[in-house]
Design a protein around this motif. Structure first.
Motif, short mmCIF file in Angstrom:
data_model
loop_
_atom_site.label_atom_id
_atom_site.label_comp_id
_atom_site.label_asym_id
_atom_site.label_seq_id
_atom_site.Cartn_x
_atom_site.Cartn_y
_atom_site.Cartn_z
N ALA A 125 39.46 36.12 40.42
CA ALA A 125 38.95 34.84 39.93
C ALA A 125 37.57 35.02 39.32
CB ALA A 125 38.91 33.82 41.06
N THR A 126 36.80 35.95 39.87
CA THR A 126 35.46 36.24 39.32
C THR A 126 35.58 36.74 37.89
OG1 THR A 126 34.65 36.81 41.53
CG2 THR A 126 33.40 37.64 39.64
N ALA A 127 36.53 37.64 37.66
CA ALA A 127 36.73 38.15 36.31
C ALA A 127 37.17 37.04 35.36
CB ALA A 127 37.78 39.26 36.33
N GLU A 128 37.99 36.13 35.85
CA GLU A 128 38.45 35.03 34.99
C GLU A 128 37.28 34.15 34.57
OE1 GLU A 128 42.22 32.01 34.69
OE2 GLU A 128 41.50 32.57 36.69
N ARG A 129 36.37 33.90 35.49
CA ARG A 129 35.18 33.10 35.14
C ARG A 129 34.31 33.82 34.13
NH1 ARG A 129 35.32 32.08 40.76
NH2 ARG A 129 33.71 33.68 41.13
N ALA A 130 34.23 35.14 34.25
CA ALA A 130 33.36 35.91 33.37
C ALA A 130 33.96 36.16 32.00
CB ALA A 130 33.01 37.25 34.04
N MET A 207 29.69 50.77 37.38
CA MET A 207 28.50 50.36 38.11
C MET A 207 27.25 50.54 37.26
SD MET A 207 29.42 49.12 40.97
CE MET A 207 27.87 49.05 41.89
N GLU A 208 27.33 51.42 36.25
CA GLU A 208 26.18 51.64 35.38
C GLU A 208 25.91 50.43 34.49
OE1 GLU A 208 28.71 53.76 35.69
OE2 GLU A 208 27.74 55.35 36.86
N SER A 209 26.98 49.78 34.03
CA SER A 209 26.80 48.68 33.07
C SER A 209 27.03 47.30 33.67
CB SER A 209 27.76 48.88 31.88
OG SER A 209 29.10 48.90 32.33
N ASP A 210 27.82 47.20 34.75
CA ASP A 210 28.18 45.87 35.28
C ASP A 210 28.04 45.79 36.80
OD1 ASP A 210 29.50 44.81 32.65
OD2 ASP A 210 30.53 46.71 33.04
N ALA A 215 30.03 43.88 42.02
CA ALA A 215 29.71 43.50 43.40
C ALA A 215 30.38 42.18 43.76
CB ALA A 215 28.19 43.41 43.58
N GLU A 216 30.39 41.22 42.84
CA GLU A 216 31.02 39.93 43.10
C GLU A 216 32.54 40.06 43.21
OE1 GLU A 216 30.90 35.32 41.39
OE2 GLU A 216 29.67 36.90 40.46
N ILE A 217 33.14 40.89 42.35
CA ILE A 217 34.58 41.13 42.41
C ILE A 217 34.95 41.80 43.74
CG2 ILE A 217 36.50 42.43 41.41
CD1 ILE A 217 35.15 42.03 38.66
N LEU A 218 34.15 42.78 44.17
CA LEU A 218 34.43 43.48 45.42
C LEU A 218 34.29 42.54 46.61
CD1 LEU A 218 32.66 46.93 44.81
CD2 LEU A 218 35.07 46.30 44.47
N TRP A 219 33.30 41.67 46.57
CA TRP A 219 33.15 40.68 47.65
C TRP A 219 34.39 39.79 47.72
CZ3 TRP A 219 33.04 35.31 47.72
CH2 TRP A 219 32.62 34.73 48.94
N ASP A 222 37.19 41.70 49.30
CA ASP A 222 36.96 41.89 50.74
C ASP A 222 37.30 40.62 51.52
OD1 ASP A 222 36.40 43.97 52.44
OD2 ASP A 222 34.27 43.54 52.58
N VAL A 223 36.94 39.47 50.97
CA VAL A 223 37.27 38.19 51.62
C VAL A 223 38.78 38.00 51.68
CG1 VAL A 223 37.13 35.68 51.38
CG2 VAL A 223 35.08 37.08 51.05
N THR A 224 39.46 38.30 50.58
CA THR A 224 40.93 38.19 50.54
C THR A 224 41.56 39.13 51.55
OG1 THR A 224 40.85 37.63 48.19
CG2 THR A 224 42.97 38.37 49.07
N TRP A 225 41.03 40.36 51.64
CA TRP A 225 41.55 41.35 52.59
C TRP A 225 41.35 40.89 54.03
CZ3 TRP A 225 44.62 45.30 53.27
CH2 TRP A 225 44.44 46.15 54.35
N ALA A 226 40.19 40.30 54.33
CA ALA A 226 39.93 39.79 55.67
C ALA A 226 40.95 38.72 56.05
CB ALA A 226 38.51 39.24 55.76
#
Length: 248
Positions: A125-130, A207-210, A215-219, A222-226
């Motif tokens: 969803a983060t990628a969709e917003r971006a 990680m060099e450019s974005d 970090a937001e996508i990984l968060w 992680d929430v979905t995995w939890a």
């Protein structure tokens, strides 16, 4: 950093028009990487990919075989490169070890093994917003430690295959993952071997450019995995213990 071997050098007078996309074969044979970096974006032997005849182990594929792609249907393989995952002196460095990604961590049906620089498709969803598109490519190395993802020691003699098409393609792995196969076989190859300025169809975030976006996508992952782990525990708690008797 790279041992680049130029097999054919074009004349300076024969500069290509920057607005014209040259045939794939014009640049593909010119550059070859001789060290371990090229292997880190390929797929390990044993990986099964979708083809016109069904799932096939990557090591059984041949040039000309039709491979099923995400956006462009069946596409013929133009080249296959086989490399050792590690051929240096001593043990393979930890940062080059493959990553074990548990089932469901990134939408995959089964556990899968990814190489650090392999680009893998993530729905976010983060990628969709971006970007206005929920599908985004991340390098597998950014998943290390996320959703119980961990490194696995690289065993000696483990081989890696890089599939090459006329254009960048996303191929289906039997685990449910979608992996990028750049037209040059490796993202580094394209950097050097595509001087036309046309760029590829897909972009892999780094990680060099974005860093903030990743970090937001990984968060989010992680929430979905939890949530997945919590549901599994609840289901396990509801099941009666083996050998227990129901008393009415």
């Amino acid at each position: 950093m790279f041992d680049i071997s130029l097999l054919r050098i074009q004349s300076h007078e024969a500069r290509p028009d920057e607005n014209v996309r040259l045939p794939h074969h014009t640049f593909a044979p010119e550059i070859r990487f001789r060290d371990h970096e090229s292997a880190l974006s390929g797929m390990l032997a044993g990986t099964r990919v979708a083809t016109v005849v069904g799932w096939q182990k990557i090591e059984t594929l041949q040039v000309g075989d039709a491979v099923l792609t995400f956006d462009n249907g069946l596409q013929p393989l133009r080249a296959i490169t086989r490399l050792d995952l590690w051929s240096g002196a001593g043990d393979c460095p930890k940062e080059q070890h493959p990553l074990h990604v548990p089932a469901a961590a990134i939408g995959n049906r089964e556990d899968l093994i990814l190489l650090p620089r392999q680009g893998v498709l993530i729905e976010s969803a983060t990628a969709e917003r971006a970007f206005g598109d929920p599908l985004v490519l991340l390098r597998a190395e950014v998943l290390d430690g996320l959703c119980a993802t961990s490194r696995r020691r690289a065993t000696p003699g483990r081989q890696v295959y890089l599939l090459e098409f006329d254009d960048d393609q996303l191929v289906f792995a039997s685990t449910g993952a979608l992996c990028i196969c750049p037209a040059g076989g490796d993202l580094l190859n394209r950097r050097f071997a595509r001087p036309t300025g046309t760029g590829g169809q897909y972009t892999v975030l780094s990680m060099e450019s974005d860093p903030a976006l990743i970090a937001e996508i990984l968060w989010e992952l992680d929430v979905t995995w939890a949530g997945i782990v919590a549901r599994k525990r609840q289901q396990a708690d509801r099941r009666p213990a083996q050998g227990s008797r129901l008393v009415i």
